[in-house]
Design an enzyme around this catalytic site. Structure first.
Site, PDB file in Angstrom:
ATOM      1  N   GLU A 244      92.643  77.990  65.200  1.00 50.88           N
ATOM      2  CA  GLU A 244      91.761  76.819  65.300  1.00 50.88           C
ATOM      3  C   GLU A 244      91.897  76.091  66.636  1.00 50.88           C
ATOM      4  OE1 GLU A 244      93.431  77.693  62.625  1.00 50.88           O
ATOM      5  OE2 GLU A 244      92.261  77.323  60.803  1.00 50.88           O
TER       6      GLU A 244
ATOM      7  N   GLU B 182      94.623  80.285  55.353  1.00 49.24           N
ATOM      8  CA  GLU B 182      94.864  79.128  54.482  1.00 49.24           C
ATOM      9  C   GLU B 182      94.555  79.468  53.023  1.00 49.24           C
ATOM     10  OE1 GLU B 182      92.436  76.606  57.165  1.00 49.24           O
ATOM     11  OE2 GLU B 182      94.037  75.142  56.900  1.00 49.24           O
TER      12      GLU B 182
ATOM     13  N   GLY C 295      90.876  79.538  58.118  1.00 50.09           N
ATOM     14  CA  GLY C 295      90.678  79.294  56.690  1.00 50.09           C
ATOM     15  C   GLY C 295      91.031  80.503  55.835  1.00 50.09           C
TER      16      GLY C 295
ATOM     17  N   ALA D 297      86.935  79.718  58.265  1.00 55.39           N
ATOM     18  CA  ALA D 297      85.773  78.958  57.799  1.00 55.39           C
ATOM     19  C   ALA D 297      84.564  79.493  58.543  1.00 55.39           C
ATOM     20  CB  ALA D 297      85.980  77.483  58.139  1.00 55.39           C
TER      21      ALA D 297
HETATM   22  N1  CAA Z   1      82.471  81.911  61.420  1.00 53.07           N
HETATM   23  C1  CAA Z   1      81.224  82.372  61.623  1.00 53.07           C
HETATM   24  N2  CAA Z   1      80.956  83.502  62.296  1.00 53.07           N
HETATM   25  C2  CAA Z   1      82.008  84.193  62.765  1.00 53.07           C
HETATM   26  C3  CAA Z   1      83.329  83.773  62.591  1.00 53.07           C
HETATM   27  C4  CAA Z   1      83.550  82.570  61.863  1.00 53.07           C
HETATM   28  N3  CAA Z   1      84.768  82.109  61.621  1.00 53.07           N
HETATM   29  N4  CAA Z   1      84.151  84.659  63.165  1.00 53.07           N
HETATM   30  C5  CAA Z   1      83.364  85.608  63.686  1.00 53.07           C
HETATM   31  N5  CAA Z   1      82.069  85.329  63.454  1.00 53.07           N
HETATM   32  C6  CAA Z   1      80.904  86.143  63.796  1.00 53.07           C
HETATM   33  C7  CAA Z   1      80.687  86.239  65.293  1.00 53.07           C
HETATM   34  O1  CAA Z   1      79.948  85.158  65.773  1.00 53.07           O
HETATM   35  C8  CAA Z   1      79.948  87.546  65.397  1.00 53.07           C
HETATM   36  O2  CAA Z   1      78.637  87.291  65.008  1.00 53.07           O
HETATM   37  P1  CAA Z   1      77.426  88.132  65.622  1.00 53.07           P
HETATM   38  O3  CAA Z   1      77.651  89.541  65.199  1.00 53.07           O
HETATM   39  O4  CAA Z   1      76.212  87.483  65.077  1.00 53.07           O
HETATM   40  O5  CAA Z   1      77.563  87.958  67.097  1.00 53.07           O
HETATM   41  C9  CAA Z   1      80.574  88.396  64.301  1.00 53.07           C
HETATM   42  O6  CAA Z   1      81.193  87.468  63.402  1.00 53.07           O
HETATM   43  C10 CAA Z   1      81.638  89.357  64.781  1.00 53.07           C
HETATM   44  O7  CAA Z   1      82.574  88.642  65.571  1.00 53.07           O
HETATM   45  P2  CAA Z   1      83.148  89.261  66.927  1.00 53.07           P
HETATM   46  O8  CAA Z   1      82.037  89.784  67.750  1.00 53.07           O
HETATM   47  O9  CAA Z   1      84.047  88.236  67.510  1.00 53.07           O
HETATM   48  O10 CAA Z   1      83.975  90.504  66.344  1.00 53.07           O
HETATM   49  P3  CAA Z   1      85.407  91.014  66.766  1.00 53.07           P
HETATM   50  O11 CAA Z   1      85.687  92.167  65.896  1.00 53.07           O
HETATM   51  O12 CAA Z   1      85.494  91.159  68.228  1.00 53.07           O
HETATM   52  O13 CAA Z   1      86.418  89.831  66.370  1.00 53.07           O
HETATM   53  C11 CAA Z   1      87.408  88.144  64.996  1.00 53.07           C
HETATM   54  C12 CAA Z   1      86.578  89.454  65.042  1.00 53.07           C
HETATM   55  C13 CAA Z   1      88.827  88.402  65.498  1.00 53.07           C
HETATM   56  C14 CAA Z   1      87.435  87.667  63.581  1.00 53.07           C
HETATM   57  C15 CAA Z   1      86.726  87.099  65.925  1.00 53.07           C
HETATM   58  O14 CAA Z   1      85.365  87.003  65.580  1.00 53.07           O
HETATM   59  C16 CAA Z   1      87.318  85.732  65.815  1.00 53.07           C
HETATM   60  O15 CAA Z   1      88.307  85.441  66.451  1.00 53.07           O
HETATM   61  N6  CAA Z   1      86.642  84.839  65.047  1.00 53.07           N
HETATM   62  C17 CAA Z   1      87.026  83.460  64.961  1.00 53.07           C
HETATM   63  C18 CAA Z   1      88.203  83.279  64.056  1.00 53.07           C
HETATM   64  C19 CAA Z   1      88.521  81.810  63.932  1.00 53.07           C
HETATM   65  O16 CAA Z   1      88.545  81.067  64.893  1.00 53.07           O
HETATM   66  N7  CAA Z   1      88.795  81.393  62.702  1.00 53.07           N
HETATM   67  C20 CAA Z   1      89.077  80.024  62.427  1.00 53.07           C
HETATM   68  C21 CAA Z   1      87.799  79.328  62.093  1.00 53.07           C
HETATM   69  S1  CAA Z   1      88.010  77.593  61.994  1.00 53.07           S
HETATM   70  C22 CAA Z   1      88.695  77.356  60.463  1.00 53.07           C
HETATM   71  O17 CAA Z   1      88.931  78.263  59.698  1.00 53.07           O
HETATM   72  C23 CAA Z   1      88.962  75.900  60.238  1.00 53.07           C
HETATM   73  C24 CAA Z   1      89.715  75.568  59.017  1.00 53.07           C
HETATM   74  O18 CAA Z   1      90.907  75.456  59.051  1.00 53.07           O
HETATM   75  C25 CAA Z   1      89.024  75.234  57.794  1.00 53.07           C
END
Ligand code: CAA
Length: 701
Positions: A129, A109, A106, A67
């Site tokens: 999450e 999912e 998400g 998400a």
């Molecule tokens: N939402 C919004 N922005 C996100 C994001 C997300 N889920 N995941 C990453 N970003 C953004 C980061 O903030 C970053 O932004 P900037 O360039 O502006 O700084 C950019 O994407 C790149 O991210 P990273 O610097 O972390 O890049 P990376 O290559 O090192 O890692 C990644 C990539 C593994 C996807 C890492 O970003 C990550 O772990 N993201 C979070 C994943 C996560 O927690 N997903 C679950 C979300 S909650 C959800 O989905 C709830 C639900 O059940 C509905």
């Protein structure tokens, strides 16, 4: 905040297969525009009478990584992920998710709501999450147990770990793995499905509750034992899986939704989400506008003590060629022993194979000759904190380094500008302050001074990122406290604690109060662990500021030879081989004599008093660092405190905590304490400004 592209989803056709392509860089997060785009494309694809099957894929580096976390603090916009996934699952034509990169949260999912999943062989899947204080809130807790069983589903959701495509295929999370071209393989796979009307297996399949009840009870008990009854997200995950086992899908989804909302509203999730974005924000340096990181292939480290060896290990583990320079044969052998011990431990614990360990060590060159540094792209000086010694080694490094090499000093508090000048090439010199143990701790303060070039700074940042570290920009602090962000705040923290010792609190009481707040160790446990002589040397190395109160207790302990764990006697007494001690009665006696000598009458401090005073000192020191430009943003201070000093991540950091209390209340509490020790408690100008303007630290991020 970056705006999502206007049309982040496209509908294409390959014959009778409709292809829905998501393109929302950088990680294809499922923001509202993407959700609407997918829903519209799906409806159009289904309505098209030539569509036999539908493939959902993504452009760029990854299938959706979740998400859009930034939307969690905004009003919800439809369709929600849950509504979208219902639409996908109920589509009358087969839907295939084509997964590459990391399908997380998400994103996974979404893939689970599709009827079939095909993945690139190097794709990874996970439900992270829990690291944000949340649970999979778009059907994940209901679909995953139905797909792979309760035990594995618990493991994935409780750990947040990513699994490889190969493992996901083995456990039944995906249907097919390809090492060919994913898009065309997915279309070909979809063609094989056109005869088969998808049955929404995930929705109708109900589990036999019998055996699983014991699993649920055991998990619930385990979470409570490990994390306590307040562990919101983990306990809610147990509730949701229980629902998946016992209830029809719709009821389970409803329960999951409510549980997700509870988690989302929690302070813990707000703190963890803040920490996530703070780390990423910290890595953005203004120098990026003027320069890109130079290529770094070989690094050299001068000084093979605990810190130097730790940096060497971190470098080897990230694929750099590493030269480690130590003095004389014995220094080289000691460094080799330390690095070898790390690899032996990692192999014994199964973290590395013997072959991986051996391969890493082939990239290590250990030497006692400084002239070998000529090949290195980046040279890190990591010897003890003695200005003259550092300056003379840095001059030698400056004389042999190749012209465009970046030179870094690992000093934590000495004058960076003066050390940079000693190299003879200040523009190429920066600070890289690692935190022990450097092979584990993710924090690196990147020290910036007036003469440093943007190129040198960005090369340091690029190198830190390549090692998987979190770089934080810091200018050297010269006023109250010393060093960059971390040490300056630690000094204020310790002074607040030491003043309480003088006035009647005990080290164990202060440590206990800070542990109960969530720090892994209290300040005096840390002092014992680090060795009291280190901080002593630092205190002796600089003139005392007459405006800052000086508490002599630690000096007196060092004079007695009570240096902490290394002498088994510090604030605590340690039995042979033990890292936890019992309070040292001699120190308590020394403190009371010291108090009598200063004419102070002991009084009582409650744990709450202790926490308040220490946290106020930390926030005020942070505000001062912002005013002086040492720290660029409040959230950088939060990142340093979480990674460098174990500030509880679920609170986000001290500046976020201060915002929760509000700067104006903090300022008024400080005004009560200020007469006691103005150097510590007189509100910093930034704090006063925020209080007057009714603003928050977050407004400065
Ligand atoms: N939402 C919004 N922005 C996100 C994001 C997300 N889920 N995941 C990453 N970003 C953004 C980061 O903030 C970053 O932004 P900037 O360039 O502006 O700084 C950019 O994407 C790149 O991210 P990273 O610097 O972390 O890049 P990376 O290559 O090192 O890692 C990644 C990539 C593994 C996807 C890492 O970003 C990550 O772990 N993201 C979070 C994943 C996560 O927690 N997903 C679950 C979300 S909650 C959800 O989905 C709830 C639900 O059940 C509905």
């Amino acid at each position: 905040m970056k705006q999502a592209p206007k049309h982040p989803v496209r509908l294409e056709r390959q014959g009778t297969i409709a292809l829905i392509v998501i393109e929302n860089p950088p990680v294809n997060a499922l923001g509202v525009a993407v959700r609407r785009g997918i829903a519209a494309a799906l409806n159009a694809a289904v309505a098209h009478d030539k569509t036999d099957a539908i493939v959902i894929a993504a452009n760029g580096r990854t299938f959706p990584a979740g998400a859009d976390i930034r939307e969690f603090d905004m009003a919800a916009q439809e369709p929600s992920l849950g509504q979208l996934f219902d639409l996908i699952e109920n589509a009358p034509k087969p839907v295939v998710a084509a997964i590459h990169g990391t399908a997380l949260g998400g994103g996974l999912e979404l893939a689970m709501a599709a009827h079939y999943r095909i993945a690139s062989s190097d794709a990874r899947m996970g439900l992270p999450e829990i690291h944000l204080g949340l649970l999979p809130g778009a059907g994940g807790t209901q679909r995953l147990p139905r797909l792979i069983g309760a035990e594995l589903a618990f493991d994935m959701m409780m750990s947040g770990n990513q699994l490889s495509a190969g493992i996901c295929a083995e456990i039944g999370l995906i249907d097919s793995v390809t090492s060919g071209d994913l898009r065309s393989e997915a279309v070909a796979y979809a063609r094989t499905l056109t005869e088969v009307r998808p049955t929404a297996l995930n929705r109708t399949h109900l589990m036999d509750g019998g055996d699983y009840m014991a699993t649920v009870a055991a998990r619930r008990a385990q979470v409570k034992a490990d994390l306590g009854a307040g562990a919101l997200a983990p306990l809610k995950i147990v509730d949701c899986v229980e629902a998946a086992l016992l209830l029809p899908m719709d009821a389970g989804l409803q329960l999951e939704r409510a549980a997700f909302e509870d988690c989302l509203a929690s302070r813990e999730s707000a703190g963890l989400r803040h920490a996530f974005f703070a780390e990423r924000r910290a890595a953005k340096f203004p120098e990026a506008a003027d320069a890109k990181p130079a290529k770094v292939e070989r690094i050299a480290i001068v000084g093979g003590g605990t810190m130097g060896s730790g940096i060497a290990i971190a470098g080897l583990q990230s694929g750099f060629a590493v030269t480690l320079v130590e003095q004389g044969e014995s220094g080289v052998n000691a460094a080799l022993e330390q690095i070898g011990a790390f690899y032996e431990r990692s192999i014994a614990k199964g973290r590395l194979s013997e072959a991986q360990g051996a391969a890493a060590l082939t990239h290590l060159q250990l030497t006692n000759k400084l002239d070998t540094l000529g090949e290195a792209d980046l040279i890190i000086e990591a010897i003890g904190e003695d200005f003259d010694l550092k300056a003379s080694i840095l001059a030698e490094i400056g004389a042999v380094a190749k012209p465009d090499a970046v030179i870094a000093t690992n000093t934590s508090y000495l004058d960076l500008s003066a050390l940079a000048a000693a190299t003879g090439r200040p523009a190429n010199t920066i600070g890289l302050h690692f935190f022990a143990p450097a092979q584990v701790n993710k924090l690196v303060e990147v020290g910036v001074h007036d003469a440093a070039s943007a190129q040198a700074v960005m090369t340091g940042v690029g190198f830190a990122k390549a090692m998987g570290k979190t770089p934080v920009r810091a200018r050297v602090h010269k006023g109250f406290g010393s060093g960059y962000i971390g040490n300056a705040i630690l000094e204020a923290y310790r002074l607040a604690a030491d003043i309480m010792l003088e006035h009647g609190a005990t080290p164990a009481q202060i440590d206990g109060a800070m542990r109960s707040f969530g720090f892994p160790l209290g300040p005096y446990q840390i002092a014992d662990m680090s060795g009291l002589d280190i901080a002593y040397a630092r205190r002796q190395s600089k003139p005392r500021d007459p405006d800052v109160r000086y508490v002599e207790i630690a000096d007196k302990m060092v004079e007695q030879g009570w240096l902490g764990q290394k002498t088994r006697r510090g604030y605590y007494i340690y039995a042979e081989g033990q890292r936890t001690g019992v309070p040292n009665g001699d120190v308590l006696k020394m403190i009371s004599e010291h108090r009598a000598h200063k004419g102070i009458t002991a009084r009582k401090f409650s744990d709450r008093d202790i926490r308040d005073r220490i946290l106020l000192a930390i926030v005020n020191a942070g505000a001062r660092l912002l005013g002086e430009g040492v720290a660029a943003r409040p959230s950088d201070i939060d990142t340093v405190m979480v990674h460098g000093f174990g500030y509880p991540r679920s609170r986000g950091g001290p500046m976020m905590d201060a915002d929760a209390t509000t700067p104006s209340i903090i300022a008024s509490r400080l005004s009560v304490l200020a007469p006691e020790e103005p150097s510590l408690w007189a509100a910093a100008p930034v704090l006063t400004m925020l209080a007057q303007e009714r603003q928050k630290f977050a407004d400065l991020n």
